[in-house]
Design a protein around this motif. Structure first.
Motif, PDB file in Angstrom:
ATOM      1  N   ARG A   1       0.841  -0.852   0.073  1.00 40.07           N
ATOM      2  CA  ARG A   1       0.044   0.079   0.044  1.00 40.07           C
ATOM      3  C   ARG A   1       0.667   1.270   0.131  1.00 40.07           C
ATOM      4  N   LEU A   2       0.360   2.244  -0.490  1.00 40.98           N
ATOM      5  CA  LEU A   2       0.993   3.742  -0.445  1.00 40.98           C
ATOM      6  C   LEU A   2       0.816   4.205   0.872  1.00 40.98           C
TER       7      LEU A   2
ATOM      8  N   VAL B   1      -0.009   3.684 -10.764  1.00 39.09           N
ATOM      9  CA  VAL B   1       1.072   3.756  -9.810  1.00 39.09           C
ATOM     10  C   VAL B   1       2.095   2.708  -9.825  1.00 39.09           C
ATOM     11  N   GLY B   2       3.341   2.755  -9.972  1.00 42.30           N
ATOM     12  CA  GLY B   2       4.176   1.552  -9.980  1.00 42.30           C
ATOM     13  C   GLY B   2       5.235   1.490 -11.248  1.00 42.30           C
ATOM     14  N   GLY B   3       6.317   0.652 -11.055  1.00 44.49           N
ATOM     15  CA  GLY B   3       7.330   0.532 -11.835  1.00 44.49           C
ATOM     16  C   GLY B   3       7.747  -0.728 -12.275  1.00 44.49           C
TER      17      GLY B   3
ATOM     18  N   LEU C   1       2.907  10.043  -5.284  1.00 45.76           N
ATOM     19  CA  LEU C   1       1.331  10.416  -5.265  1.00 45.76           C
ATOM     20  C   LEU C   1       1.258  10.744  -3.711  1.00 45.76           C
ATOM     21  N   LEU C   2       0.686  11.984  -3.604  1.00 41.26           N
ATOM     22  CA  LEU C   2       0.579  12.402  -2.182  1.00 41.26           C
ATOM     23  C   LEU C   2      -0.781  12.204  -1.626  1.00 41.26           C
ATOM     24  N   ALA C   3      -1.715  12.389  -2.314  1.00 34.48           N
ATOM     25  CA  ALA C   3      -3.234  12.063  -1.862  1.00 34.48           C
ATOM     26  C   ALA C   3      -4.083  11.752  -3.085  1.00 34.48           C
TER      27      ALA C   3
ATOM     28  N   LEU D   1      -3.337   1.056  -8.470  1.00 38.76           N
ATOM     29  CA  LEU D   1      -2.077   0.711  -7.626  1.00 38.76           C
ATOM     30  C   LEU D   1      -1.402  -0.565  -7.933  1.00 38.76           C
ATOM     31  N   ALA D   2      -0.491  -0.407  -8.642  1.00 39.86           N
ATOM     32  CA  ALA D   2       0.279  -1.688  -8.780  1.00 39.86           C
ATOM     33  C   ALA D   2       2.005  -1.625  -8.374  1.00 39.86           C
ATOM     34  N   LEU D   3       1.805  -1.734  -6.916  1.00 37.47           N
ATOM     35  CA  LEU D   3       3.137  -1.449  -5.993  1.00 37.47           C
ATOM     36  C   LEU D   3       3.523  -2.690  -5.783  1.00 37.47           C
TER      37      LEU D   3
END
Ligand code: FAD
Length: 314
Positions: free
Chosen positions: A120-121, A153-155, A206-208, A241-243
């Motif tokens: 999770r972020l 989000v993710g790399g 990503l902040l919020a 989200l792909a973290l």
């Protein structure tokens, strides 16, 4: 409450690895008890929406179908399992677990099939908008966002593959990654980085996540090397989200050997550093995280635990 319940093979985690351990435990004459935190057995299968092409015997089935088959298999074999049974504490040396913070169960041998969960972020809006714009599966949710702005989000492989899936579904895609390098394999990476429609923002966090009923925008911070950090508001309808994943091994922290990222360290038969405790499946960082590996690992630890139990009797 100590229910006094004792099983000869106590298995924590009702994903493919734990299920295979239970089946082989039974086959070897033990009386396994399988504990699963979720309301259904299956683990990651329950969020796998692709049709299986690589697991022998399950061709064309999606994860929930495979999970159902495995559950029926356990029932037909008369194997005891409990769902909604979150193991909150483990005493490895005593092979004791506390379920839902109330009930204590003991095993003569203990198997940890804890698997992994999504990273999770931990930012504002992430939990609040889950299912209302925040998603962890493009395969499942792509249809809802056709023609709309989405951010991924993710790399790693997951983020790059999801970017392509969402673009194909007609979404306007921005991929955001905190650094300038990517873990994704070249096959996906090159396609995304040269893609005419997919926008890639590197050095961006990503902040919020904000909105009212649904996600409406995200706040990001870009801090490229040599530049002052800059915040930006991006209007989006979906945040994917792909973290990656983290092992669910907190309940045994400090009791058995783990690697730097928390995965359990075992020998080739799944024995942990604590006698009488075995681990199998994704929680042990297998070379290949897969159903086939989980099934094989589960079977192996059941046999290893069986041999150990027999030796204890002599
Ligand atoms: C989207 C997706 C697609 C995939 N596609 C494929 C594919 O095509 N082919 C393939 O071979 N593999 C695929 N996989 C990988 C495969 O699903 C996993 O490798 C496999 O599920 C690992 O099984 P496991 O039992 O080790 O762990 P998991 O499946 O993670 O199961 C662990 C279980 O333990 C439970 N648990 C954890 N902690 C506790 C606790 N404290 N108390 C009680 N229960 C607990 C969890 O709730 C979970 O049910 C995919 C995975 C995902 C997410």
């Amino acid at each position: 409450m100590d229910s006094g319940a004792r099983s000869d093979l106590l298995i924590v985690g009702g994903g493919p690895a734990g299920i295979a351990a239970a089946l082989w435990g039974k086959r070897l004459g033990l009386d396994p008890l399988l504990l699963e935190a979720g309301s259904q057995l299956g683990g990651q299968l329950l969020r796998s929406y692709n049709q299986s092409v690589d697991c022998p015997g399950f061709y064309g089935l999606v994860g929930t179908d495979i999970a159902e088959r495995l559950t029926i298999h356990l029932i037909r074999e008369g194997i005891r399992f409990r769902t909604n049974a979150l193991v909150t504490q483990v005493d490895c040396a005593a092979r004791k677990v506390v379920v839902n913070e109330t009930e204590t169960l003991t095993g003569r041998a203990l198997v940890l099939a804890l698997g992994v969960r999504k990273r999770r972020l931990g930012i504002p809006g992430e939990r609040e908008f889950a299912g209302r714009g925040v998603s962890t599966s493009a395969t499942r949710d792509k249809g809802r966002y056709a023609g709309r702005e989405v951010i991924i989000v993710g790399g790693g492989d997951g983020a790059f593959e999801e970017s392509l899936i969402l673009d194909e579904a007609g979404c306007r895609v921005t991929l955001v990654h905190r650094s300038g390098t990517f873990r994704a394999r070249p096959l996906y990476r090159d396609r995304v980085l040269t893609h005419p429609r997919i926008r890639v923002m590197t050095h961006t966090r990503l902040l919020a996540i904000e909105g009212s009923q649904q996600v409406e925008r995200v706040i990001v911070e870009r801090s490229a090397p040599g530049e002052a950090p800059r915040q930006q508001v991006i209007p989006v309808s979906g945040v994917f989200l792909a973290l990656g994943v983290v092992p669910a091994t907190e309940p045994v922290a400090g009791q058995v050997e783990r690697d730097a990222e928390g995965y359990l360290i075992t020998d080739r038969h799944g024995a942990t550093s604590c006698p009488g405790v075995w681990a199998c499946g994704d929680t042990t960082r297998p070379l290949l995280s897969s159903l086939s590996t989980a099934f094989g690992d589960g079977a192996t630890v059941a046999k290893a635990a069986f041999d150990w139990l027999m030796a204890q009797k002599q």
